[in-house]
Enzyme design. Structure first.
Site, PDB file in Angstrom:
ATOM      1  CB  THR A   1      12.939  14.917  19.551  1.00  6.59           C
ATOM      2  OG1 THR A   1      12.281  14.275  18.865  1.00  6.59           O
ATOM      3  CG2 THR A   1      12.607  16.649  19.599  1.00  6.59           C
TER       4      THR A   1
ATOM      5  CD  GLN B   1      15.256   6.798  10.784  1.00  7.06           C
ATOM      6  OE1 GLN B   1      15.410   5.467  10.345  1.00  7.06           O
ATOM      7  NE2 GLN B   1      14.430   7.203  11.136  1.00  7.06           N
TER       8      GLN B   1
ATOM      9  CB  CYS C   1       8.276  14.504  12.471  1.00 11.79           C
ATOM     10  SG  CYS C   1       8.976  12.707  12.933  1.00 11.79           S
TER      11      CYS C   1
HETATM   12  C1  LIG Z   1      17.030  11.374  12.047  1.00 13.64           C
HETATM   13  C2  LIG Z   1      15.960  11.560  13.234  1.00 13.64           C
HETATM   14  N1  LIG Z   1      16.329  12.147  14.280  1.00 13.64           N
HETATM   15  C3  LIG Z   1      15.323  12.353  15.201  1.00 13.64           C
HETATM   16  C4  LIG Z   1      14.239  11.947  15.371  1.00 13.64           C
HETATM   17  C5  LIG Z   1      13.424  12.102  16.489  1.00 13.64           C
HETATM   18  O1  LIG Z   1      13.573  11.018  17.263  1.00 13.64           O
HETATM   19  P1  LIG Z   1      12.325  10.525  18.548  1.00 13.64           P
HETATM   20  O2  LIG Z   1      10.880  10.447  17.568  1.00 13.64           O
HETATM   21  O3  LIG Z   1      12.753   9.539  19.169  1.00 13.64           O
HETATM   22  O4  LIG Z   1      12.012  12.081  19.146  1.00 13.64           O
HETATM   23  C6  LIG Z   1      13.645  10.946  14.353  1.00 13.64           C
HETATM   24  C7  LIG Z   1      12.560  10.290  14.231  1.00 13.64           C
HETATM   25  O5  LIG Z   1      11.874   9.980  13.150  1.00 13.64           O
HETATM   26  C8  LIG Z   1      14.696  10.854  13.172  1.00 13.64           C
HETATM   27  O6  LIG Z   1      14.422  10.252  12.162  1.00 13.64           O
END
Ligand SMILES: Cc1ncc(COP(=O)(O)O)c(C=O)c1O
Length: 392
Positions: free
Chosen positions: A73, A183, A329
């Site tokens: 994120t 991913q 999320c």
């Molecule tokens: C495509 C994608 N981008 C960003 C994120 C966010 O990553 P993080 O959980 O390390 O903040 C995720 C998490 O599921 C994701 O699948």
């Protein structure tokens, strides 16, 4: 009850080798990596080793092209906001950003925030298979476009985007290209130089590393603005004392992922194909969503008509099986999937959806047990549905 975990796109267990790599930095090697004494030098060395391992996984030329963050994120926010701000300071006419409707919220939300600040944002549509078509990007791109941000692989349906072609189109118009590879990195071979990527986001916990760690690849020579200001760590790109144990673990996870990539792809994709064939042949009114060909090895995404996906998840969980309706999320937001909506799905197709994401730890026996339970649960839920005669 023996539990079955089929949600590796949400998170993965930390590998033993990764834990072993982290322990010294939780115990005796506790120094601040910015300190010049022995303790600082030891942790700094761990950061440099991890930086090299992360860079190697994605074919980056220099370890310093890797900036560690608190996860995917933050990497997405840094890429999008940091680029938008830097480019607009240099050339105020460059205030346009292109992304797609099927991005993770970690991309969509910073883009929406930039819109509130006066930037123009174009959200590209996708095909029924969740693909961003290069010709659609070509039509949307303008001389004012500063950045194109298209994810490498979709977190819900697993579709892999034609990033090389999309990056080429961005560059032809003088725009930079960012990809959210959270991913993809560690699951499929990624080479930033071959693909022509300027910025790439990664996350540790999707590839058997610890949570709360990630990285942004920033092509050598490219300047962007930091979004976290302070002591100037990470070559001023991300201030704050580095999470040394987490970063050391992330580096090890990248090294393991690189070494095991072929084995991973072969094993997981054949297990996934077995799963898909079994579901489609044994459960009536079921459909596989997303691309058949351009797809992550781990992902199987279905619609079970006449069933509510949330009820399905709860029933599976009662039988010890962990799966998901989509993004972990967005579950908290209780909204129908924006990805499936963008793919043109009807309300019924969206509500009946189920994401299965596999890993090296899953077995054929687990797949057999899951499909048996799934068939039973789908039958039961359909029998309670007001539309039961339609799916009898
Ligand atoms: C495509 C994608 N981008 C960003 C994120 C966010 O990553 P993080 O959980 O390390 O903040 C995720 C998490 O599921 C994701 O699948």
């Amino acid at each position: 009850m023996e539990r079955i975990y089929l949600d590796s796109a949400a998170s993965t267990p930390v590998a033993d080798e990764v834990i072993n790599e982290m322990i010294p930095y939780l115990k005796q090697q506790f120094g601040n990596p910015s300190s010049i004494h022995y303790f600082g030098r030891e942790t700094n060395r761990a950061l440099q080793l991890a930086r090299k391992r992360v860079a190697d996984l994605i074919g980056a030329t220099k370890p310093l092209e890797i900036t560690f963050t608190s996860g995917g994120t933050e990497a997405d926010n840094l890429a999008i906001k940091g680029t938008a701000e830097y480019v607009r300071i240099k050339d105020p006419s460059k205030n346009h950003i292109i992304t797609s409707y099927v991005e993770h919220d970690a991309v969509l939300e910073p883009c929406r925030d930039l819109e509130r600040l006066g930037y123009k944002v174009t959200f590209l549509p996708v095909t029924k298979e969740c693909l961003v078509e290069p010709k659609v990007l070509k039509e949307a791109i303008m001389s004012t476009t500063a950045l194109v941000s298209i994810m490498y692989a979709n977190n819900e349906v697993g579709t892999i985007q034609p990033v090389k072609e999309l990056a080429r189109i961005a560059h032809e118009s003088g725009a930079l290209f960012h990809t959210d590879a959270v991913q993809a990195a560690g699951k499929i071979s990624v080479d930033v130089n071959d693909l022509g990527i300027d910025l790439l986001s990664m996350s540790s916990h999707k590839i058997n590393g610890p949570k709360g760690v990630g990285a942004l690849y920033i092509r050598n020579g490219l300047e962007i603005m930091p979004i976290i200001h302070g002591g100037g760590q990470e070559s001023t790109m991300r201030s704050g004392t580095e999470n040394v144990p987490g970063i050391a673990g992330f580096g090890k996870a990248c090294e393991l992922a690189k070494a095991r990539m072929t084995e991973y792809e072969n094993y997981v994709s054949s297990l996934r194909d077995y799963f898909v064939d079994k579901v489609l042949s044994e459960i009536p009114y079921s459909r596989l969503n997303g691309s058949r060909t351009s797809r992550l090895a781990s992902n199987a995404h279905f619609t079970f008509f006449g069933v509510n996906g949330e009820d399905l998840i709860i029933k599976l969980d009662e039988s010890g099986i962990a799966a998901s309706t989509g993004s972990a999320c967005s579950v908290k937001k209780q909204k129908p999937s924006h990805v499936l909506k963008a793919m043109g799905f009807s309300y019924e197709e969206i509500t009946g959806s189920l994401r299965i994401s596999l890993s090296m730890k899953n077995t054929k026996e687990e797949v057999d047990r899951t499909v048996n339970v799934l068939a039973e649960v789908v039958r039961e839920l359909r029998s309670l549905s007001p539309f039961k005669s339609k799916y009898a």
